[in-house]
Design a protein around this motif. Sequence first.
Motif, PDB file in Angstrom:
ATOM      1  N   MET A 133       0.843  -1.196   0.000  1.00  0.00           N
ATOM      2  CA  MET A 133       0.000   0.000   0.000  1.00  0.00           C
ATOM      3  C   MET A 133       0.881   1.249   0.000  1.00  0.00           C
ATOM      4  SD  MET A 133      -2.887  -1.505   0.004  1.00  0.00           S
ATOM      5  CE  MET A 133      -4.053  -0.181   0.289  1.00  0.00           C
ATOM      6  N   PRO A 134       0.425   2.401  -0.416  1.00  0.00           N
ATOM      7  CA  PRO A 134      -0.938   2.720  -0.814  1.00  0.00           C
ATOM      8  C   PRO A 134      -1.266   2.336  -2.257  1.00  0.00           C
ATOM      9  CG  PRO A 134       0.360   4.719  -0.929  1.00  0.00           C
ATOM     10  CD  PRO A 134       1.263   3.621  -0.420  1.00  0.00           C
ATOM     11  N   ALA A 135      -0.305   1.794  -2.987  1.00  0.00           N
ATOM     12  CA  ALA A 135      -0.514   1.493  -4.405  1.00  0.00           C
ATOM     13  C   ALA A 135      -1.452   0.313  -4.633  1.00  0.00           C
ATOM     14  CB  ALA A 135       0.826   1.226  -5.087  1.00  0.00           C
ATOM     15  N   GLY A 136      -1.591  -0.572  -3.640  1.00  0.00           N
ATOM     16  CA  GLY A 136      -2.443  -1.741  -3.811  1.00  0.00           C
ATOM     17  C   GLY A 136      -1.847  -2.786  -4.732  1.00  0.00           C
ATOM     18  N   VAL A 137      -0.514  -2.884  -4.771  1.00  0.00           N
ATOM     19  CA  VAL A 137       0.160  -3.839  -5.646  1.00  0.00           C
ATOM     20  C   VAL A 137       0.312  -5.169  -4.913  1.00  0.00           C
ATOM     21  CG1 VAL A 137       2.280  -4.350  -6.922  1.00  0.00           C
ATOM     22  CG2 VAL A 137       1.369  -2.017  -6.893  1.00  0.00           C
ATOM     23  N   LYS A 138      -0.165  -6.232  -5.557  1.00  0.00           N
ATOM     24  CA  LYS A 138      -0.140  -7.561  -4.947  1.00  0.00           C
ATOM     25  C   LYS A 138       1.271  -8.144  -4.959  1.00  0.00           C
ATOM     26  CE  LYS A 138      -2.641 -11.932  -5.047  1.00  0.00           C
ATOM     27  NZ  LYS A 138      -1.736 -13.005  -5.227  1.00  0.00           N
ATOM     28  N   VAL A 139       1.619  -8.789  -3.845  1.00  0.00           N
ATOM     29  CA  VAL A 139       2.861  -9.542  -3.750  1.00  0.00           C
ATOM     30  C   VAL A 139       2.558 -10.950  -4.247  1.00  0.00           C
ATOM     31  CG1 VAL A 139       4.648 -10.428  -2.211  1.00  0.00           C
ATOM     32  CG2 VAL A 139       3.641  -8.165  -1.782  1.00  0.00           C
ATOM     33  N   GLY A 140       3.175 -11.329  -5.352  1.00  0.00           N
ATOM     34  CA  GLY A 140       2.922 -12.643  -5.934  1.00  0.00           C
ATOM     35  C   GLY A 140       3.561 -13.768  -5.148  1.00  0.00           C
ATOM     36  N   SER A 141       4.775 -13.512  -4.658  1.00  0.00           N
ATOM     37  CA  SER A 141       5.489 -14.536  -3.891  1.00  0.00           C
ATOM     38  C   SER A 141       6.641 -13.896  -3.141  1.00  0.00           C
ATOM     39  CB  SER A 141       6.015 -15.635  -4.819  1.00  0.00           C
ATOM     40  OG  SER A 141       7.010 -15.116  -5.692  1.00  0.00           O
ATOM     41  N   VAL A 142       7.175 -14.655  -2.205  1.00  0.00           N
ATOM     42  CA  VAL A 142       8.380 -14.264  -1.471  1.00  0.00           C
ATOM     43  C   VAL A 142       9.355 -15.428  -1.649  1.00  0.00           C
ATOM     44  CG1 VAL A 142       9.345 -13.586   0.757  1.00  0.00           C
ATOM     45  CG2 VAL A 142       7.002 -12.929   0.176  1.00  0.00           C
ATOM     46  N   PRO A 143      10.075 -15.426  -2.785  1.00  0.00           N
ATOM     47  CA  PRO A 143      10.913 -16.580  -3.094  1.00  0.00           C
ATOM     48  C   PRO A 143      12.204 -16.667  -2.284  1.00  0.00           C
ATOM     49  CG  PRO A 143      11.154 -14.934  -4.800  1.00  0.00           C
ATOM     50  CD  PRO A 143      10.083 -14.447  -3.854  1.00  0.00           C
ATOM     51  N   SER A 144      12.636 -15.563  -1.685  1.00  0.00           N
ATOM     52  CA  SER A 144      13.929 -15.591  -1.009  1.00  0.00           C
ATOM     53  C   SER A 144      13.910 -14.833   0.306  1.00  0.00           C
ATOM     54  CB  SER A 144      15.009 -14.965  -1.904  1.00  0.00           C
ATOM     55  OG  SER A 144      15.113 -15.657  -3.118  1.00  0.00           O
ATOM     56  N   LYS A 145      14.403 -15.505   1.337  1.00  0.00           N
ATOM     57  CA  LYS A 145      14.670 -14.897   2.631  1.00  0.00           C
ATOM     58  C   LYS A 145      16.113 -15.255   2.951  1.00  0.00           C
ATOM     59  CE  LYS A 145       9.940 -15.308   4.315  1.00  0.00           C
ATOM     60  NZ  LYS A 145       9.056 -15.724   5.408  1.00  0.00           N
ATOM     61  N   VAL A 146      16.947 -14.231   3.106  1.00  0.00           N
ATOM     62  CA  VAL A 146      18.377 -14.455   3.324  1.00  0.00           C
ATOM     63  C   VAL A 146      18.852 -13.619   4.512  1.00  0.00           C
ATOM     64  CG1 VAL A 146      18.879 -15.116   0.938  1.00  0.00           C
ATOM     65  CG2 VAL A 146      18.946 -12.704   1.585  1.00  0.00           C
ATOM     66  N   GLY A 147      20.132 -13.664   4.765  1.00  0.00           N
ATOM     67  CA  GLY A 147      20.703 -13.007   5.929  1.00  0.00           C
ATOM     68  C   GLY A 147      20.406 -11.528   6.035  1.00  0.00           C
ATOM     69  N   ASN A 148      20.390 -10.816   4.921  1.00  0.00           N
ATOM     70  CA  ASN A 148      20.160  -9.358   4.989  1.00  0.00           C
ATOM     71  C   ASN A 148      18.788  -8.934   4.456  1.00  0.00           C
ATOM     72  OD1 ASN A 148      20.811  -9.788   2.277  1.00  0.00           O
ATOM     73  ND2 ASN A 148      21.965  -7.883   2.095  1.00  0.00           N
ATOM     74  N   GLY A 149      17.834  -9.868   4.401  1.00  0.00           N
ATOM     75  CA  GLY A 149      16.492  -9.454   4.034  1.00  0.00           C
ATOM     76  C   GLY A 149      15.715 -10.448   3.206  1.00  0.00           C
ATOM     77  N   GLU A 150      14.753  -9.889   2.474  1.00  0.00           N
ATOM     78  CA  GLU A 150      13.840 -10.703   1.680  1.00  0.00           C
ATOM     79  C   GLU A 150      13.632 -10.094   0.302  1.00  0.00           C
ATOM     80  OE1 GLU A 150      10.130 -10.949   3.788  1.00  0.00           O
ATOM     81  OE2 GLU A 150      10.992 -12.144   5.404  1.00  0.00           O
ATOM     82  N   VAL A 151      13.286 -10.942  -0.636  1.00  0.00           N
ATOM     83  CA  VAL A 151      12.872 -10.508  -1.971  1.00  0.00           C
ATOM     84  C   VAL A 151      11.392 -10.848  -2.111  1.00  0.00           C
ATOM     85  CG1 VAL A 151      13.156 -10.845  -4.456  1.00  0.00           C
ATOM     86  CG2 VAL A 151      15.158 -10.910  -2.946  1.00  0.00           C
ATOM     87  N   TRP A 152      10.582  -9.828  -2.375  1.00  0.00           N
ATOM     88  CA  TRP A 152       9.153 -10.014  -2.637  1.00  0.00           C
ATOM     89  C   TRP A 152       8.927  -9.738  -4.119  1.00  0.00           C
ATOM     90  CZ3 TRP A 152       5.920  -7.173   1.681  1.00  0.00           C
ATOM     91  CH2 TRP A 152       6.302  -7.661   2.938  1.00  0.00           C
TER      92      TRP A 152
END
Length: 161
Positions: A133-152
């Motif tokens: 939000m506020p754009a209302g863009v859907k997160v399709g997946s969260v393929p990666s969670k690593v030591g310094n964060g995540e990729v959505w």
Amino acid sequence: MSTTSKSSLSISDVLPQTRSINIFAGLTRDIDPINDRLTTPSQNSTILAPLNSAIQALDRKPWEDEEEIKAFGGFETNAYGLGDGEHRANQNLRRFVERHVVPVSPWAEKEKVQTLAGDTVWWEQGEDGKVVMPAGVKVGSVPSKVGNGEVWVLEGVLRKQ
């Protein structure tokens, strides 16, 4: 199978591994401060990476700004092919990428955070999953969670606020 643990990997290691976001991954490598951040273990981030198809569906390229094009005579070549045009294009591209980098991870639901571009964003859990939000863009997946964060992986792009 690699013996490297996910906690020892950085976002820069895993971002290029998801083919559906390789356009955005390539853009992050071209901007030194972003690339440095994604490589640094102590700088946690949540990367809101738009799908290739979302970037390709944009009315304009990520480095083009409608107001600049109008100011320079209505043609992309006038705005970005002359004088300071390359600098303007690079700045616009950097802002596009920075708009998709949240400098925190983990990132709690409804926690308002400024992206590196200065836009305020948050996410909410909806019936169909996470939505930025506020754009209302859907997160399709969260393929990666690593030591310094995540990729959505986003199904759209975040636009200038």
